[in-house]
Structures are given as structure tokens and as C-alpha cells.
Write an enzyme that holds these catalytic residues in place. Structure first.
Site, PDB file in Angstrom:
ATOM      1  N   GLY A  92       0.833  -1.205   0.000  1.00  0.00           N
ATOM      2  CA  GLY A  92       0.000   0.000   0.000  1.00  0.00           C
ATOM      3  C   GLY A  92       0.866   1.253   0.000  1.00  0.00           C
ATOM      4  N   SER A  93       2.010   1.163   0.666  1.00  0.00           N
ATOM      5  CA  SER A  93       2.927   2.314   0.684  1.00  0.00           C
ATOM      6  C   SER A  93       3.446   2.592  -0.724  1.00  0.00           C
ATOM      7  CB  SER A  93       4.116   2.034   1.613  1.00  0.00           C
ATOM      8  OG  SER A  93       3.649   1.693   2.896  1.00  0.00           O
ATOM      9  N   ASP A 196      -7.403   1.576   4.202  1.00  0.00           N
ATOM     10  CA  ASP A 196      -8.200   1.090   5.333  1.00  0.00           C
ATOM     11  C   ASP A 196      -9.693   1.092   5.030  1.00  0.00           C
ATOM     12  OD1 ASP A 196      -5.791   1.032   6.581  1.00  0.00           O
ATOM     13  OD2 ASP A 196      -6.122   2.799   7.822  1.00  0.00           O
ATOM     14  N   SER A 217      -4.164  -1.361   0.121  1.00  0.00           N
ATOM     15  CA  SER A 217      -3.102  -2.220   0.669  1.00  0.00           C
ATOM     16  C   SER A 217      -3.632  -3.636   0.826  1.00  0.00           C
ATOM     17  CB  SER A 217      -2.679  -1.702   2.048  1.00  0.00           C
ATOM     18  OG  SER A 217      -1.933  -2.700   2.741  1.00  0.00           O
ATOM     19  N   HIS A 222      -5.363  -6.032   6.287  1.00  0.00           N
ATOM     20  CA  HIS A 222      -6.326  -5.255   5.495  1.00  0.00           C
ATOM     21  C   HIS A 222      -7.465  -6.126   4.971  1.00  0.00           C
ATOM     22  CE1 HIS A 222      -4.059  -1.387   5.494  1.00  0.00           C
ATOM     23  NE2 HIS A 222      -3.189  -2.230   6.018  1.00  0.00           N
ATOM     24  N   ASN A 294      11.371  -0.052  -8.579  1.00  0.00           N
ATOM     25  CA  ASN A 294      10.832  -1.385  -8.864  1.00  0.00           C
ATOM     26  C   ASN A 294       9.867  -1.730  -7.723  1.00  0.00           C
ATOM     27  OD1 ASN A 294      10.162  -3.985  -9.251  1.00  0.00           O
ATOM     28  ND2 ASN A 294      12.241  -4.779  -9.428  1.00  0.00           N
TER      29      ASN A 294
HETATM   30  C1  LIG Z   1      -4.022   4.269   5.683  1.00  0.00           C
HETATM   31  C2  LIG Z   1      -2.832   3.441   5.303  1.00  0.00           C
HETATM   32  N1  LIG Z   1      -2.101   3.816   4.234  1.00  0.00           N
HETATM   33  C3  LIG Z   1      -1.043   3.101   3.835  1.00  0.00           C
HETATM   34  C4  LIG Z   1      -0.657   1.954   4.490  1.00  0.00           C
HETATM   35  C5  LIG Z   1       0.534   1.185   4.024  1.00  0.00           C
HETATM   36  O1  LIG Z   1       0.195  -0.071   3.506  1.00  0.00           O
HETATM   37  P1  LIG Z   1       1.316  -1.228   3.395  1.00  0.00           P
HETATM   38  O2  LIG Z   1       1.516  -1.760   4.769  1.00  0.00           O
HETATM   39  O3  LIG Z   1       0.714  -2.236   2.486  1.00  0.00           O
HETATM   40  O4  LIG Z   1       2.544  -0.600   2.864  1.00  0.00           O
HETATM   41  C6  LIG Z   1      -1.367   1.543   5.609  1.00  0.00           C
HETATM   42  C7  LIG Z   1      -0.923   0.327   6.326  1.00  0.00           C
HETATM   43  O5  LIG Z   1      -1.514  -0.261   7.165  1.00  0.00           O
HETATM   44  C8  LIG Z   1      -2.490   2.293   6.026  1.00  0.00           C
HETATM   45  O6  LIG Z   1      -3.217   1.926   7.092  1.00  0.00           O
END
Ligand SMILES: Cc1ncc(COP(=O)(O)O)c(C=O)c1O
Length: 448
Positions: A92-93, A196, A217, A222, A294
Site C-alpha cells: 500500500g505504501s 483502510d 493495501s 487489510h 521497482n
Molecule cells: C491508511 C494506510 N495507508 C497506507 C498503508 C501502508 O500499507 P502497506 O503496509 O501495504 O505498505 C497503511 C498500512 O496499514 C495504512 O493503514
């Protein structure tokens, strides 16, 4: 015997002979042991179907990295959430990073342009703004919903404001009518960190339908999980083309799935005069139009994602029911707390059950009690993000008084899809025991 049946046989044997997959399955009513089995705040809602799909993709697939399975999942995901285009990435990041980079390029935003967001949230909603040389402009939260206070937004809009980056708290949308009105009035875009809030709706439409682009994510906590993973989605083809390029080393060629194997590529002119400053013929696969990363996922993650999508309605209903049930228990047995509700126009696909305590001592003692009884709790992420070492240079945290109480008074427990009657009864019994012992102590104190 089909490969699928053989894998199923293998899993049955392994499952019968060893205590495995407990975490994947989480707990079932027959395996739940009060005081011993941890009540995880979330976890992948998987069964053998995900494992079979994963193993099939590895054994039969043509790709290890992003290939046909990932591409199929992208198309299914877009269809399910009423979007035209999606690209899968490894988290998700990464989805937020590619989303911000792609929208910035597509809309020709300049370095220093301003993006409005809540001062309370997850760090990688904010980080991609800084990584893309955009300026975050923070908004304090309202304590009722924990979402950013919509009435504080307009005073922060300047000629440099380009968008509002919404990240609904634990899936719960703010008043989208008001938010969209602000965007329209000031001609700014709505971006959505949907990590979320996948499945949450406003007036019957998915939140992602209101945004120019959104991220998801697939981390195990999730709504649906592929282990790690994420998605960038938009109805604008060019945004997803840029996001895909950013996720694939910055390359120009966007051949995906089976087109990846075509000798002349999806465009039919893989070998051409692609470089403006070079006369020769070059392979489109080695033309770079973006300064990329990547961020690609593995193909078996796509295969898992497709199975997870089939369970989405079930997961959604179970999350909604879990939050409702836990809210009832909390409100009956814990004095002084508040569990935020959704607005009447919203249906929230809850990521967790938020709890706002009256003061820091009640949060401390409640968290301690839950954890001692093996019921997992979580902070509402970073709290006021300006208190965090990585971000404190941006602004004085004191400017956001409501955000400042989050670490003191707010936390959440699960609204997990795997919760069943035994878990609810266990939590109820534990909170009732605490409530009764507090009552007795009060009486004893009064009588001394
Ligand atoms: C609102 C929100 N954005 C982004 C992320 C990041 O997701 P990931 O852990 O898949 O990188 C999270 C992670 O829990 C999140 O709660």
C-alpha cells in the site's frame, strides 16, 4: 487427477500430520481456547483456496514476477470496485508512492505545490508527498470521528493547493458531500488512500469512485490480503500508465500479462525509433520515460488476490458485524469511552473498532487489560504525526490540539472477519469481569 486436486490432497495430508496454517486460518470455534488463543486484531481471511491458487501459480505459471495472474487480478479488482484501470504493486505504501508520482506528472503539479491531509494517520500516506517534493498541509482532527475536521480545510487552501488526500479513519468516511463541495468550489482534486476503507461507501458508491485516483493495501491486516501488496486505481488511463511505469523501473513500455510475451509487444512496434535524441532502432522495453522504482509484486500474489476478491462480500459483512458486536459490548461494560459511528449516508467496511477514552489513564488501563487477556490492541497509527522523529521538523505539533490527544486517549481493537461467537463471548466475559471488579472496588473505597 488435476493439479488443483493434487495440491488439495497434499494440503490435507500436511494439515493432518502437522499443526500448520493456524495463523492463516486464524482461529475457528473448535480451536479457540479462552485465555490462551490470541485474539488477533486482524489477519488474512484465507483457506486452502488461496494456498492452492498460490501453489498453482508457482508450479504452472510462466512468470515468477508480475505476469498473467497479477494482470488478471488488476482487471478483476477494477471491475469489482467500478474503476476503469488499476496497477498492482508490492504494498500500500508503494501504491501511495506511485499514485502521487503519477498524478503529479499527469496534472503537471510543480515542486512545492500543496496537498491537504489529516495530521493523524499512517506515515506512508504522508511520506510520498515529501518524496515527490510536494508540501503537506495538515488539518487537525475532530474527536467524534477522528477524521480531519472539514470545517478547518478552507482556511488552509492557497493558490498552490492542488488536492486533498483523504485517508478515512479505520475505514470510516467523513461527510463526502461537504468534502466534494470544497474540492469543487476551489477546483482541487480528491485523492484517496483507500488502504483502510476498501468497500466503504457513501450514498451507495464506493469511496474510490469519488477520487481521481486511489490506493489499496493487501497487507495481512487489510480487507483482502495477498501477504504484501497494493493497488493504484483510477478512471484515467494515463494516470495508471504513469503509475505502472513508475512501478516498473520507469520504463515506457506497458506490455502486461500475455502481451508481455508477444515478440513485437502489445503496441506491435516494439523495435522502433523510440528515442528522440538517437537515430537508431531501440527495443521499447528499454526506453525510460520516468525516474522509476521497482515496486512489482510476484505473480502468485495476483493469484491469491483473485481468490480473495471472491470472498469480499463475506469479509465485508463479517467486518461490519464484528464492529457492531464489539461496540455493543464496549458500550455496555466500559464506562466513559466513545466508539465512533458512521454517518447515515455511509456504510463503513471497518478496518478496526476505534475506542476514544476519556483520559490517558483509562486508555492505559484498558489497553493493559486487553493485552493481558491476549486481546490485541493497536495505536491509531502514528497519532499526531508531527510528534514522530521523522516528521517533527515539518511543523509544531502543538498547532493541532485534538491530534495531540490521540496517543493519550485513542486506540483500536479488531473488527476482524475471522471473529466468531466464542471470541465475542470471551471479550464480553472479560470486560464484564473488569466492570464488576471496578464496581466492587468503588463500593469498597466508599465504605473505607
Ligand atoms: C491508511 C494506510 N495507508 C497506507 C498503508 C501502508 O500499507 P502497506 O503496509 O501495504 O505498505 C497503511 C498500512 O496499514 C495504512 O493503514
Amino acid at each position: 487427477m488435476t493439479l488443483e486436486a493434487e495440491i488439495q490432497d497434499f494440503l490435507t495430508n500436511v494439515g493432518n500430520n502437522h499443526q500448520i496454517f493456524k495463523y492463516l486460518y486464524n482461529t475457528t470455534p473448535d480451536t479457540f481456547v479462552p485465555f490462551e488463543t490470541p485474539v488477533y486484531y486482524s489477519g488474512p481471511y484465507w483457506d486452502n483456496k488461496e494456498i492452492i491458487a498460490m501453489m498453482k501459480a508457482i508450479l504452472e505459471g510462466k512468470w515468477i514476477t508480475s505476469g498473467e495472474m497479477v494482470h488478471k487480478f488488476e482487471a478483476q479488482f477494477s471491475k469489482k470496485f467500478k474503476l476503469n484501470h488499476s496497477v498492482m504493486v508490492n504494498s500500500g505504501s508503494s501504491a501511495n508512492l506511485a499514485l502521487i508520482g503519477a498524478v503529479k506528472k499527469y496534472l503537471e503539479w510543480q515542486d512545492g505545490d500543496e496537498i491537504i491531509l489529516s495530521v493523524v494517520g499512517f506515515p506512508t500516506t504522508l511520506a510520498p508527498l515529501l518524496q515527490n517534493n510536494l508540501k503537506p498541509v495538515f488539518i487537525d482532527i475532530e474527536l467524534d470521528s477522528l477524521n480531519f475536521d472539514l470545517e478547518l480545510i478552507e482556511e488552509k487552501i492557497t493558490p498552490k493547493t492542488k488536492a486533498i488526500f483523504l485517508s478515512p479513519v479505520l475505514g470510516n468516511p467523513p461527510n463526502m458531500d461537504r468534502l466534494l463541495e470544497i474540492c469543487k468550489k476551489h477546483s482541487i482534486e480528491l485523492l484517496l488512500d483507500n488502504c483502510d476503507s476498501l468497500g466503504s461507501t457513501w450514498r451507495g458508491k464506493y469511496l474510490n469512485e469519488y477520487a481521481i485516483a486511489s490506493s489499496t493495501s493487501f497487507y495481512p491486516a487489510h480487507h483482502i490480503s495477498t501477504g504484501e501488496g497494493g493497488m493504484v486505481s483510477s478512471n484515467i488511463k494515463e494516470i495508471i500508465k504513469i503509475a505502472r511505469s513508475l512501478a516498473w523501473w520507469g520504463r515506457a513500455c506497458d506490455c502486461v500479462g500475455a502481451t508481455n510475451l508477444l515478440p513485437c509487444g502489445g503496441c506491435g512496434k516494439r523495435f522502433d525509433h523510440w528515442l528522440p535524441d538517437y537515430d537508431g532502432v531501440v527495443d521499447h522495453r528499454y526506453v525510460f520515460t520516468n525516474i522509476g522504482y521497482n515496486l512489482k509484486p510476484l505473480d502468485f500474489q495476483g493469484a491469491i488476490g483473485s481468490v480473495q476478491l471472491e470472498k469480499f462480500e463475506e469479509i465485508e459483512q463479517r467486518r461490519i458485524q464484528s464492529k457492531k458486536r464489539l461496540q455493543g459490548i464496549l458500550e455496555e461494560y466500559v464506562e466513559g469511552i466513545k466508539v465512533p459511528n458512521e454517518l447515515p449516508e455511509a456504510t463503513t467496511c471497518w478496518f478496526g473498532t476505534p475506542i476514544v477514552c476519556p483520559d490517558s489513564e483509562s486508555k492505559r488501563s484498558l489497553v493493559e487489560y486487553f493485552e493481558k487477556n491476549k486481546i490485541q490492541t493497536r495505536n491509531y497509527f502514528a497519532g499526531n504525526i508531527l510528534l514522530q522523529p521523522a516528521y517533527k521538523h515539518l511543523e509544531n505539533a502543538e498547532n493541532y490540539p485534538n491530534a495531540n490527544v490521540v496517543l493519550d486517549r485513542v486506540f483500536f481493537i479488531g473488527a476482524a472477519p475471522h471473529y466468531h461467537e466464542q471470541i465475542f463471548e470471551y471479550i464480553q466475559e472479560r470486560l464484564k469481569a473488569r466492570f464488576e471488579s471496578q464496581k466492587t472496588n468503588k463500593v469498597l473505597n466508599l465504605s473505607c
